[in-house]
Design an enzyme around this catalytic site. Structure first.
Site, mmCIF file in Angstrom:
data_model
loop_
_atom_site.group_PDB
_atom_site.id
_atom_site.type_symbol
_atom_site.label_atom_id
_atom_site.label_comp_id
_atom_site.label_asym_id
_atom_site.label_seq_id
_atom_site.Cartn_x
_atom_site.Cartn_y
_atom_site.Cartn_z
ATOM 1 N N MET A 113 0.811 -1.220 0.000
ATOM 2 C CA MET A 113 0.000 0.000 0.000
ATOM 3 C C MET A 113 0.850 1.278 0.000
ATOM 4 S SD MET A 113 -3.269 -0.348 -0.301
ATOM 5 C CE MET A 113 -4.451 -1.694 -0.314
ATOM 6 N N HIS A 140 -5.032 -2.059 7.189
ATOM 7 C CA HIS A 140 -3.603 -2.412 7.095
ATOM 8 C C HIS A 140 -2.714 -1.338 7.735
ATOM 9 C CE1 HIS A 140 -4.316 0.241 3.655
ATOM 10 N NE2 HIS A 140 -3.068 0.648 3.844
ATOM 11 N N TYR A 203 3.944 6.062 14.265
ATOM 12 C CA TYR A 203 2.654 5.363 14.136
ATOM 13 C C TYR A 203 1.507 6.258 14.623
ATOM 14 C CZ TYR A 203 -0.985 1.972 15.529
ATOM 15 O OH TYR A 203 -2.172 1.303 15.728
ATOM 16 N N SER A 204 1.732 6.869 15.790
ATOM 17 C CA SER A 204 0.722 7.724 16.386
ATOM 18 C C SER A 204 0.355 8.878 15.447
ATOM 19 C CB SER A 204 1.276 8.250 17.707
ATOM 20 O OG SER A 204 0.338 9.047 18.342
ATOM 21 N N ALA A 205 1.372 9.448 14.795
ATOM 22 C CA ALA A 205 1.130 10.562 13.852
ATOM 23 C C ALA A 205 0.175 10.119 12.747
ATOM 24 C CB ALA A 205 2.452 11.029 13.256
ATOM 25 N N ILE A 238 -4.647 -5.195 21.517
ATOM 26 C CA ILE A 238 -5.318 -6.411 21.040
ATOM 27 C C ILE A 238 -4.257 -7.502 20.850
ATOM 28 C CG2 ILE A 238 -6.878 -7.378 19.277
ATOM 29 C CD1 ILE A 238 -8.041 -4.837 20.671
ATOM 30 N N THR A 240 -2.822 -9.635 18.939
ATOM 31 C CA THR A 240 -2.466 -10.216 17.634
ATOM 32 C C THR A 240 -1.002 -10.634 17.727
ATOM 33 O OG1 THR A 240 -1.736 -8.102 16.693
ATOM 34 C CG2 THR A 240 -4.054 -8.661 16.409
ATOM 35 N N GLU A 241 -0.595 -11.467 16.784
ATOM 36 C CA GLU A 241 0.796 -11.958 16.808
ATOM 37 C C GLU A 241 1.795 -10.796 16.771
ATOM 38 O OE1 GLU A 241 2.938 -14.956 13.973
ATOM 39 O OE2 GLU A 241 0.866 -15.622 14.333
ATOM 40 N N THR A 242 1.544 -9.837 15.887
ATOM 41 C CA THR A 242 2.454 -8.692 15.751
ATOM 42 C C THR A 242 2.515 -7.886 17.039
ATOM 43 O OG1 THR A 242 1.563 -8.528 13.524
ATOM 44 C CG2 THR A 242 3.079 -6.804 14.194
HETATM 45 N N1 LIG Z 1 -2.912 -5.141 17.709
HETATM 46 C C1 LIG Z 1 -3.089 -4.058 18.459
HETATM 47 O O1 LIG Z 1 -2.782 -4.032 19.662
HETATM 48 C C2 LIG Z 1 -3.749 -2.865 17.876
HETATM 49 C C3 LIG Z 1 -4.025 -2.745 16.520
HETATM 50 N N2 LIG Z 1 -4.634 -1.614 16.044
HETATM 51 C C4 LIG Z 1 -4.913 -1.477 14.629
HETATM 52 O O2 LIG Z 1 -5.557 -2.637 14.127
HETATM 53 C C5 LIG Z 1 -5.182 -2.853 12.767
HETATM 54 C C6 LIG Z 1 -4.677 -4.262 12.591
HETATM 55 O O3 LIG Z 1 -3.607 -4.506 13.476
HETATM 56 P P1 LIG Z 1 -3.023 -5.990 13.683
HETATM 57 O O4 LIG Z 1 -4.046 -6.963 13.310
HETATM 58 O O5 LIG Z 1 -2.401 -6.032 15.011
HETATM 59 O O6 LIG Z 1 -1.871 -5.986 12.595
HETATM 60 P P2 LIG Z 1 -1.117 -7.190 11.846
HETATM 61 O O7 LIG Z 1 0.318 -6.870 11.864
HETATM 62 O O8 LIG Z 1 -1.556 -8.511 12.352
HETATM 63 O O9 LIG Z 1 -1.675 -7.062 10.344
HETATM 64 C C7 LIG Z 1 -1.282 -6.052 9.494
HETATM 65 C C8 LIG Z 1 -1.748 -6.381 8.097
HETATM 66 O O10 LIG Z 1 -1.286 -5.378 7.195
HETATM 67 C C9 LIG Z 1 -0.548 -5.997 6.130
HETATM 68 N N3 LIG Z 1 0.529 -5.102 5.701
HETATM 69 C C10 LIG Z 1 1.702 -4.845 6.323
HETATM 70 N N4 LIG Z 1 2.458 -3.992 5.608
HETATM 71 C C11 LIG Z 1 1.727 -3.693 4.496
HETATM 72 C C12 LIG Z 1 1.960 -2.888 3.362
HETATM 73 N N5 LIG Z 1 3.095 -2.211 3.205
HETATM 74 N N6 LIG Z 1 0.996 -2.823 2.405
HETATM 75 C C13 LIG Z 1 -0.156 -3.521 2.534
HETATM 76 N N7 LIG Z 1 -0.439 -4.308 3.585
HETATM 77 C C14 LIG Z 1 0.505 -4.391 4.558
HETATM 78 C C15 LIG Z 1 -0.034 -7.298 6.726
HETATM 79 O O11 LIG Z 1 0.220 -8.314 5.753
HETATM 80 P P3 LIG Z 1 1.591 -8.436 4.916
HETATM 81 O O12 LIG Z 1 2.704 -8.369 5.899
HETATM 82 O O13 LIG Z 1 1.441 -9.735 4.236
HETATM 83 O O14 LIG Z 1 1.579 -7.312 3.953
HETATM 84 C C16 LIG Z 1 -1.229 -7.704 7.569
HETATM 85 O O15 LIG Z 1 -2.192 -8.338 6.780
HETATM 86 C C17 LIG Z 1 -4.156 -1.764 12.434
HETATM 87 O O16 LIG Z 1 -4.788 -0.697 11.790
HETATM 88 C C18 LIG Z 1 -3.657 -1.324 13.804
HETATM 89 O O17 LIG Z 1 -3.201 -0.008 13.789
HETATM 90 C C19 LIG Z 1 -4.990 -0.601 16.861
HETATM 91 C C20 LIG Z 1 -4.738 -0.670 18.199
HETATM 92 C C21 LIG Z 1 -4.108 -1.799 18.814
HETATM 93 C C1 LIG Z 2 -3.343 4.161 29.204
HETATM 94 C C2 LIG Z 2 -2.374 3.081 28.817
HETATM 95 C C3 LIG Z 2 -2.721 1.776 29.475
HETATM 96 C C4 LIG Z 2 -2.253 2.988 27.323
HETATM 97 C C5 LIG Z 2 -1.332 1.916 26.856
HETATM 98 C C6 LIG Z 2 -1.821 1.259 25.600
HETATM 99 C C7 LIG Z 2 -0.759 1.143 24.538
HETATM 100 C C8 LIG Z 2 0.522 0.606 25.091
HETATM 101 C C9 LIG Z 2 -1.271 0.391 23.326
HETATM 102 C C10 LIG Z 2 -2.469 1.120 22.705
HETATM 103 C C11 LIG Z 2 -2.348 0.979 21.218
HETATM 104 C C12 LIG Z 2 -1.274 -0.003 20.996
HETATM 105 C C13 LIG Z 2 -0.498 -0.091 19.662
HETATM 106 C C14 LIG Z 2 -1.336 -0.034 18.462
HETATM 107 O O1 LIG Z 2 -2.238 0.759 18.361
HETATM 108 C C15 LIG Z 2 -1.000 -0.834 17.321
HETATM 109 C C16 LIG Z 2 0.177 -1.483 17.237
HETATM 110 C C17 LIG Z 2 0.545 -2.039 15.931
HETATM 111 C C18 LIG Z 2 1.023 -3.444 16.037
HETATM 112 O O2 LIG Z 2 1.501 -3.906 14.808
HETATM 113 C C19 LIG Z 2 2.159 -3.485 17.052
HETATM 114 C C20 LIG Z 2 1.685 -3.026 18.387
HETATM 115 C C21 LIG Z 2 1.114 -1.622 18.383
HETATM 116 C C22 LIG Z 2 2.244 -0.640 18.228
HETATM 117 C C23 LIG Z 2 0.360 -1.369 19.708
HETATM 118 C C24 LIG Z 2 1.297 -1.264 20.907
HETATM 119 C C25 LIG Z 2 0.557 -1.036 22.222
HETATM 120 C C26 LIG Z 2 -0.304 0.183 22.153
HETATM 121 C C27 LIG Z 2 0.578 1.398 21.949
#
Ligand SMILES: NC(=O)C1=CN([C@@H]2O[C@H](COP(=O)(O)OP(=O)(O)OC[C@H]3O[C@@H](n4cnc5c(N)ncnc54)[C@H](OP(=O)(O)O)[C@@H]3O)[C@@H](O)[C@H]2O)C=CC1
Ligand SMILES: CC(C)CCC[C@@H](C)[C@H]1CC[C@H]2[C@@H]3C(=O)C=C4C[C@@H](O)CC[C@]4(C)[C@H]3CC[C@]12C
Length: 313
Positions: A113, A140, A203-205, A238, A240-242
């Protein structure tokens, strides 16, 4: 000192005033609260998975994590899904599973993307496959490090392209189809897109940018009477593996389940909600504190992370 004394005097005056008017206050307050509660209770439209049956949905970043779980929920509900990410092999597996789960149809398109042409091509593919679109789920994100900001401006530029500009490009391409269907846009954001959290500056930005753009666009759609809803999903941690790989060493509690999170996102989009907070209290309470006691929230946030486990560079 003088300021404190006048504030206390003012407060005691208010207390006295309300006590003397308690009867009147109760007469007004009780029915008002009752009305508000009744309104909330009866106007709460309920979600039914049938709402998604036969709907045409794009889910980005659906090869893993929350996006993958959203694709499975949509498949169980009988929707048509078009999923995207970079890794073809993973997408192929998700598509196969979606078809097993009952998707009306399941397709994928792979690529990064960073390339705005891909963002537009995905929407064109939906038009080619289905002739229209009902829901666009923008989920994504590019690679994010969890550490002190390293000064790399290029990383921010790239992340803005992936996490923000491609969302805008897909929205621009999809709007004509969404206007036609009265569809919905779901934008997956984060607590880090509403409050200042350390170690995620780039990321935050990108997540704050999404709030600015999509909240403004929502207002314009309402002014123009265009029936396309925009739901901004504010997520906390949340599992997730990442996320586990990136932040398990600094978090004091485990993340919320990705399956439930994915369902809540779809639900809030189907109900055309303005914003989703998930997990509710973990996200909503900091947001309530934010504007009234920002320094307190800042220190609460720092103290709730195991900062000592973050490597100092
Ligand atoms: N997990 C958390 O704690 C939190 C997540 N979120 C938000 O939730 C959403 C999903 O997060 P999460 O499920 O943890 O993320 P994942 O890392 O599990 O998934 C990210 C997805 O994006 C794809 N991706 C990565 N790089 C690119 C790229 N350059 N172009 C297109 N696709 C890409 C990955 O697949 P591939 O590598 O194959 O491209 C994958 O499918 C995000 O918007 C995140 O900001 C928000 C708050 C907390
Ligand atoms: C008041 C406090 C308890 C707040 C703490 C919550 C913090 C630590 C939470 C809130 C949102 C979370 C991040 C998020 O949004 C998405 C991702 C992308 C993922 O690929 C990797 C992890 C990452 C960076 C999360 C890291 C943990 C964050 C900063």
């Amino acid at each position: 000192m003088l300021l404190w004394r006048s504030a206390l005097q003012g407060l005691s005056f208010l207390c006295l005033f309300f006590c003397s008017r308690m009867g009147l206050l109760l007469k007004i307050l009780v029915p008002f609260v009752g009305l508000v509660l009744a309104f909330c209770f009866y106007s709460k439209e309920d979600f039914n998975p049938e709402m998604l049956k036969g709907k045409r949905v794009i889910v980005t970043g659906a090869s893993t994590g929350i996006g993958e779980q959203m694709a499975y929920h949509l498949a169980r509900m009988g929707a048509h899904v078009l999923i995207t990410a970079r890794t073809e092999a993973k997408l192929q597996k998700v598509v196969t599973r979606c078809l097993e789960l009952g998707a009306a149809s399941a397709h994928f398109m792979n690529g990064s993307m960073e390339d705005m042409a891909l963002a537009e091509d995905v929407v064109k593919e939906a038009k080619h496959l289905w002739g229209g679109l009902d829901m666009l789920i923008l989920n994504h994100i590019g690679y994010t490090y969890f550490n002190y900001f390293d000064g790399d401006v290029e990383h921010i530029r790239k992340l803005l392209e992936i996490n923000f500009l491609s969302y805008v490009a897909m929205t621009v391409s999809a709007l004509p189809m969404l206007k036609e269907s009265g569809g919905s846009i779901l934008v997956v954001s984060s607590k880090a897109g509403k409050i200042g959290i350390p170690f995620v500056a780039p990321y935050s930005a990108t997540k704050f940018a999404l709030d600015g753009f999509f909240s403004s666009l929502r207002q314009e759609l309402i002014i123009k009477n265009i029936s396309v809803s925009i739901t901004l999903c504010i997520l906390g941690h949340i599992a997730t593996e990442t996320a586990e790989k990136t932040v398990s060493h600094v978090m004091q509690k485990p993340g919320a389940p990705k399956e439930e999170c994915a369902l809540e996102i779809i639900r809030s989009g189907a109900l055309r909600k303005r914003e989703l907070y998930y997990p509710y209290t973990a996200v909503r309470i900091p947001l309530l504190i934010r504007d009234w006691a920002p320094e307190f929230l800042d220190s609460l946030t720092r103290n709730s992370l195991n900062v000592e486990n973050v490597k100092k560079s």
